[in-house]
Design a protein around this motif. Structure first.
Motif, PDB file in Angstrom:
ATOM      1  N   LEU A  57       0.829  -1.271  -0.117  1.00  0.00           N
ATOM      2  CA  LEU A  57       0.066  -0.031  -0.071  1.00  0.00           C
ATOM      3  C   LEU A  57       0.836   1.171  -0.211  1.00  0.00           C
ATOM      4  CD1 LEU A  57      -2.697  -1.032   2.486  1.00  0.00           C
ATOM      5  CD2 LEU A  57      -3.088  -1.000  -0.006  1.00  0.00           C
ATOM      6  N   SER A  58       1.979   1.276   0.886  1.00  0.00           N
ATOM      7  CA  SER A  58       2.790   2.338   0.921  1.00  0.00           C
ATOM      8  C   SER A  58       3.629   2.625  -0.547  1.00  0.00           C
ATOM      9  CB  SER A  58       3.724   2.315   2.071  1.00  0.00           C
ATOM     10  OG  SER A  58       4.775   1.394   1.877  1.00  0.00           O
ATOM     11  N   SER A  59       3.830   1.541  -1.106  1.00  0.00           N
ATOM     12  CA  SER A  59       4.398   1.489  -2.577  1.00  0.00           C
ATOM     13  C   SER A  59       3.665   2.226  -3.574  1.00  0.00           C
ATOM     14  CB  SER A  59       4.872  -0.043  -2.944  1.00  0.00           C
ATOM     15  OG  SER A  59       5.713  -0.577  -2.226  1.00  0.00           O
ATOM     16  N   VAL A  60       2.262   1.813  -3.030  1.00  0.00           N
ATOM     17  CA  VAL A  60       1.002   2.710  -4.370  1.00  0.00           C
ATOM     18  C   VAL A  60       1.238   4.298  -3.959  1.00  0.00           C
ATOM     19  CG1 VAL A  60      -1.281   2.914  -4.701  1.00  0.00           C
ATOM     20  CG2 VAL A  60      -0.297   0.538  -4.238  1.00  0.00           C
ATOM     21  N   LEU A  61       1.582   4.428  -2.671  1.00  0.00           N
ATOM     22  CA  LEU A  61       1.438   5.839  -2.394  1.00  0.00           C
ATOM     23  C   LEU A  61       2.684   6.566  -2.988  1.00  0.00           C
ATOM     24  CD1 LEU A  61       0.256   8.242  -0.823  1.00  0.00           C
ATOM     25  CD2 LEU A  61       1.548   7.575   1.136  1.00  0.00           C
ATOM     26  N   GLY A  62       3.511   5.783  -2.929  1.00  0.00           N
ATOM     27  CA  GLY A  62       4.994   6.381  -3.426  1.00  0.00           C
ATOM     28  C   GLY A  62       5.046   6.409  -4.769  1.00  0.00           C
ATOM     29  N   SER A  63       4.038   5.573  -5.854  1.00  0.00           N
ATOM     30  CA  SER A  63       4.478   5.622  -7.347  1.00  0.00           C
ATOM     31  C   SER A  63       2.935   5.996  -7.734  1.00  0.00           C
ATOM     32  CB  SER A  63       4.786   4.080  -7.794  1.00  0.00           C
ATOM     33  OG  SER A  63       3.734   3.148  -7.115  1.00  0.00           O
ATOM     34  N   ARG A  64       2.158   6.744  -7.015  1.00  0.00           N
ATOM     35  CA  ARG A  64       0.722   7.081  -7.586  1.00  0.00           C
ATOM     36  C   ARG A  64       0.736   8.081  -8.721  1.00  0.00           C
ATOM     37  NH1 ARG A  64       2.129   9.845  -3.197  1.00  0.00           N
ATOM     38  NH2 ARG A  64       1.839  12.409  -2.966  1.00  0.00           N
ATOM     39  N   GLN A  65       1.979   8.717  -8.734  1.00  0.00           N
ATOM     40  CA  GLN A  65       1.952   9.790  -9.867  1.00  0.00           C
ATOM     41  C   GLN A  65       2.256   9.046 -11.319  1.00  0.00           C
ATOM     42  OE1 GLN A  65       4.972  12.293  -8.386  1.00  0.00           O
ATOM     43  NE2 GLN A  65       3.925  13.730  -7.513  1.00  0.00           N
ATOM     44  N   ASP A  66       2.750   8.096 -11.204  1.00  0.00           N
ATOM     45  CA  ASP A  66       3.136   7.297 -12.377  1.00  0.00           C
ATOM     46  C   ASP A  66       1.998   6.339 -12.820  1.00  0.00           C
ATOM     47  OD1 ASP A  66       5.741   8.243 -12.574  1.00  0.00           O
ATOM     48  OD2 ASP A  66       6.169   6.937 -10.910  1.00  0.00           O
ATOM     49  N   LEU A  67       0.890   6.317 -12.329  1.00  0.00           N
ATOM     50  CA  LEU A  67      -0.257   5.323 -12.464  1.00  0.00           C
ATOM     51  C   LEU A  67      -0.972   6.007 -13.691  1.00  0.00           C
ATOM     52  CD1 LEU A  67      -1.834   4.641  -9.126  1.00  0.00           C
ATOM     53  CD2 LEU A  67      -0.801   2.946 -10.752  1.00  0.00           C
ATOM     54  N   PRO A  68      -1.756   5.050 -14.576  1.00  0.00           N
ATOM     55  CA  PRO A  68      -2.402   5.429 -15.851  1.00  0.00           C
ATOM     56  C   PRO A  68      -3.849   5.864 -15.195  1.00  0.00           C
ATOM     57  CG  PRO A  68      -2.384   3.284 -15.850  1.00  0.00           C
ATOM     58  CD  PRO A  68      -1.368   3.516 -14.678  1.00  0.00           C
ATOM     59  N   PRO A  69      -4.671   6.362 -16.192  1.00  0.00           N
ATOM     60  CA  PRO A  69      -5.798   7.157 -15.852  1.00  0.00           C
ATOM     61  C   PRO A  69      -6.928   5.825 -15.117  1.00  0.00           C
ATOM     62  CG  PRO A  69      -5.277   7.894 -17.895  1.00  0.00           C
ATOM     63  CD  PRO A  69      -4.299   6.940 -17.463  1.00  0.00           C
ATOM     64  N   ARG A  70      -7.903   6.090 -14.422  1.00  0.00           N
ATOM     65  CA  ARG A  70      -8.597   5.121 -13.621  1.00  0.00           C
ATOM     66  C   ARG A  70      -9.569   4.322 -14.676  1.00  0.00           C
ATOM     67  NH1 ARG A  70     -11.355   8.694  -8.688  1.00  0.00           N
ATOM     68  NH2 ARG A  70      -9.448   9.362  -7.534  1.00  0.00           N
ATOM     69  N   ARG A  71      -9.697   4.681 -15.705  1.00  0.00           N
ATOM     70  CA  ARG A  71     -10.514   4.000 -16.635  1.00  0.00           C
ATOM     71  C   ARG A  71      -9.596   2.842 -17.332  1.00  0.00           C
ATOM     72  NH1 ARG A  71      -8.898   5.667 -21.712  1.00  0.00           N
ATOM     73  NH2 ARG A  71      -7.666   7.559 -22.042  1.00  0.00           N
ATOM     74  N   GLN A  72      -8.291   3.098 -17.464  1.00  0.00           N
ATOM     75  CA  GLN A  72      -7.654   1.827 -17.707  1.00  0.00           C
ATOM     76  C   GLN A  72      -7.460   0.952 -16.618  1.00  0.00           C
ATOM     77  OE1 GLN A  72      -3.820   3.066 -19.496  1.00  0.00           O
ATOM     78  NE2 GLN A  72      -4.987   4.941 -20.562  1.00  0.00           N
ATOM     79  N   LEU A  73      -7.418   1.255 -15.328  1.00  0.00           N
ATOM     80  CA  LEU A  73      -7.106   0.438 -14.223  1.00  0.00           C
ATOM     81  C   LEU A  73      -8.655  -0.390 -13.850  1.00  0.00           C
ATOM     82  CD1 LEU A  73      -4.760   2.772 -12.089  1.00  0.00           C
ATOM     83  CD2 LEU A  73      -4.082   0.832 -13.532  1.00  0.00           C
ATOM     84  N   LEU A  74      -9.739   0.565 -13.721  1.00  0.00           N
ATOM     85  CA  LEU A  74     -10.775  -0.087 -13.194  1.00  0.00           C
ATOM     86  C   LEU A  74     -10.985  -1.590 -13.452  1.00  0.00           C
ATOM     87  CD1 LEU A  74     -12.968   2.930 -12.542  1.00  0.00           C
ATOM     88  CD2 LEU A  74     -11.786   1.775 -10.998  1.00  0.00           C
ATOM     89  N   PRO A  75     -11.030  -1.976 -14.991  1.00  0.00           N
ATOM     90  CA  PRO A  75     -11.290  -3.366 -15.374  1.00  0.00           C
ATOM     91  C   PRO A  75     -10.305  -4.319 -14.672  1.00  0.00           C
ATOM     92  CG  PRO A  75     -11.261  -1.975 -17.187  1.00  0.00           C
ATOM     93  CD  PRO A  75     -10.508  -1.072 -16.009  1.00  0.00           C
ATOM     94  N   LEU A  76      -9.372  -4.110 -14.363  1.00  0.00           N
ATOM     95  CA  LEU A  76      -8.174  -4.828 -13.630  1.00  0.00           C
ATOM     96  C   LEU A  76      -8.339  -5.235 -12.263  1.00  0.00           C
ATOM     97  CD1 LEU A  76      -4.925  -3.462 -15.246  1.00  0.00           C
ATOM     98  CD2 LEU A  76      -6.501  -5.343 -16.169  1.00  0.00           C
ATOM     99  N   LEU A  77      -9.080  -4.558 -11.625  1.00  0.00           N
ATOM    100  CA  LEU A  77      -9.238  -4.617 -10.228  1.00  0.00           C
ATOM    101  C   LEU A  77      -9.844  -5.959  -9.795  1.00  0.00           C
ATOM    102  CD1 LEU A  77      -9.649  -0.774  -8.993  1.00  0.00           C
ATOM    103  CD2 LEU A  77      -7.416  -2.014  -9.840  1.00  0.00           C
ATOM    104  N   PRO A  78     -11.186  -6.131 -10.032  1.00  0.00           N
ATOM    105  CA  PRO A  78     -11.837  -7.373  -9.931  1.00  0.00           C
ATOM    106  C   PRO A  78     -10.995  -8.555 -10.212  1.00  0.00           C
ATOM    107  CG  PRO A  78     -13.314  -5.693 -10.985  1.00  0.00           C
ATOM    108  CD  PRO A  78     -12.000  -5.252 -11.208  1.00  0.00           C
ATOM    109  N   THR A  79     -10.336  -8.682 -11.078  1.00  0.00           N
ATOM    110  CA  THR A  79      -9.545  -9.799 -11.590  1.00  0.00           C
ATOM    111  C   THR A  79      -8.490 -10.136 -10.705  1.00  0.00           C
ATOM    112  OG1 THR A  79     -10.040  -9.145 -13.827  1.00  0.00           O
ATOM    113  CG2 THR A  79      -8.165 -10.758 -13.626  1.00  0.00           C
ATOM    114  N   ALA A  80      -7.731  -9.080 -10.292  1.00  0.00           N
ATOM    115  CA  ALA A  80      -6.864  -9.074  -9.305  1.00  0.00           C
ATOM    116  C   ALA A  80      -7.081  -9.636  -7.801  1.00  0.00           C
ATOM    117  CB  ALA A  80      -6.009  -7.615  -8.937  1.00  0.00           C
ATOM    118  N   VAL A  81      -8.290  -9.123  -7.385  1.00  0.00           N
ATOM    119  CA  VAL A  81      -9.048  -9.505  -6.099  1.00  0.00           C
ATOM    120  C   VAL A  81      -9.245 -10.956  -6.155  1.00  0.00           C
ATOM    121  CG1 VAL A  81     -10.710  -9.214  -4.569  1.00  0.00           C
ATOM    122  CG2 VAL A  81      -9.626  -7.154  -5.617  1.00  0.00           C
ATOM    123  N   LEU A  82     -10.124 -11.330  -7.394  1.00  0.00           N
ATOM    124  CA  LEU A  82     -10.660 -12.796  -7.510  1.00  0.00           C
ATOM    125  C   LEU A  82      -9.473 -13.796  -7.651  1.00  0.00           C
ATOM    126  CD1 LEU A  82     -14.014 -11.935  -9.616  1.00  0.00           C
ATOM    127  CD2 LEU A  82     -13.837 -12.765  -7.237  1.00  0.00           C
ATOM    128  N   GLY A  83      -8.571 -13.174  -8.414  1.00  0.00           N
ATOM    129  CA  GLY A  83      -7.315 -14.161  -8.576  1.00  0.00           C
ATOM    130  C   GLY A  83      -6.535 -14.436  -7.217  1.00  0.00           C
TER     131      GLY A  83
END
Length: 253
Positions: A57-83
């Motif tokens: 979680l702290s790694s996400v905070l440290g690299s948050r400026q490099d994340l792509p737009p939310r619309r590109q990330l949102l479809p991946l989130l359920p897959t990560a949790v279920l996997g």
């Protein structure tokens, strides 16, 4: 737990958080430390998975400026949790020996994929040349496989995610690393929920490791942003290869 054991866990947590943010594989530092203070393998593995989550979680905070737009990330989130949840269930209900023999080759394979990324892209096609549907399916497949692996045995999760995503995403390695941090955090949260409810967690060890992994994770993410892409790639490949060989040695001895 005496003072020397607590100090060992603090040092392991700092190192693991830093390594996880840059390359992945910090669990190979904290897991042996938990074994060294007297935990048996399964409780150590479960406790380790819960302990490293805050560092993600702290790694996400440290690299948050490099994340792509939310619309590109949102479809991946359920897959990560279920996997990740599926991987946790596999750990709790199946023998570990067979998977222990497979894991080293998965890690070594992931390191090779990243090392020979350019040549492999000539075979499978550059992400920019794929249709949107095929690109979406390949990315989802990579995330699903990495998340199942992370739920079962989190060591080198970062190496596997970076290797897979770098092959199917037309993004810089710094951005891929930021996405890896986010997905690793989601996998970590899922393991906390599943193992916290059903796994043999040693909460005293968790209480010692968590602050250390948070500090290490944030510092490692900030360092990763400053590394040139070629150096970052080399660090991940070298570290991933070392992890794979170490796991292979442990599995075969």
């Amino acid at each position: 737990m005496d003072l020397s054991e607590a100090a060992l866990l603090v040092g392991a947590g700092l190192a693991a958080g830093t390594v996880n943010a840059i390359a992945g594989g910090g669990s190979l530092i904290t897991f042996p430390a938990l074994i060294a203070i007297g935990l048996s393998p399964v409780p150590a593995n479960v406790t380790n998975s819960v302990s490293v989550c805050p560092g993600y979680l702290s790694s996400v905070l440290g690299s948050r400026q490099d994340l792509p737009p939310r619309r590109q990330l949102l479809p991946l989130l359920p897959t990560a949790v279920l996997g990740a949840a599926a991987g946790c269930v596999l750990l709790l209900v199946t023998p570990a020996r067979a998977f222990e023999l497979v894991v080293p080759f998965l890690v070594l394979g992931a390191s090779a994929v990243l090392a020979f990324q350019t040549k492999l892209r000539r075979l499978v096609g550059h992400p920019a040349e794929l249709s949107p549907r095929r690109r979406m399916v390949t990315v989802q497949a990579m995330v699903a496989l990495g998340s199942v692996y992370g739920g079962y045995f989190g060591a080198a999760l970062g190496v596997m995610l970076v290797a897979g995503l770098a092959l199917v995403l037309d993004e810089s390695l710094v951005r891929v690393t930021a996405i890896k941090n986010l997905l690793s955090a989601l996998v970590g949260i899922a393991t906390v929920v599943v193992f916290g409810l059903f796994g043999p967690v040693n909460w005293a060890a968790v209480a010692v490791l968590v602050p250390a992994t948070i500090v290490g994770g944030y510092g490692g993410a900030r360092l990763a942003r400053r590394l040139p892409p070629a150096i970052l790639k080399t660090v991940i490949v070298v570290f991933g290869t070392a992890i794979g060989l170490l796991l292979l040695y442990r599995a075969l001895r």
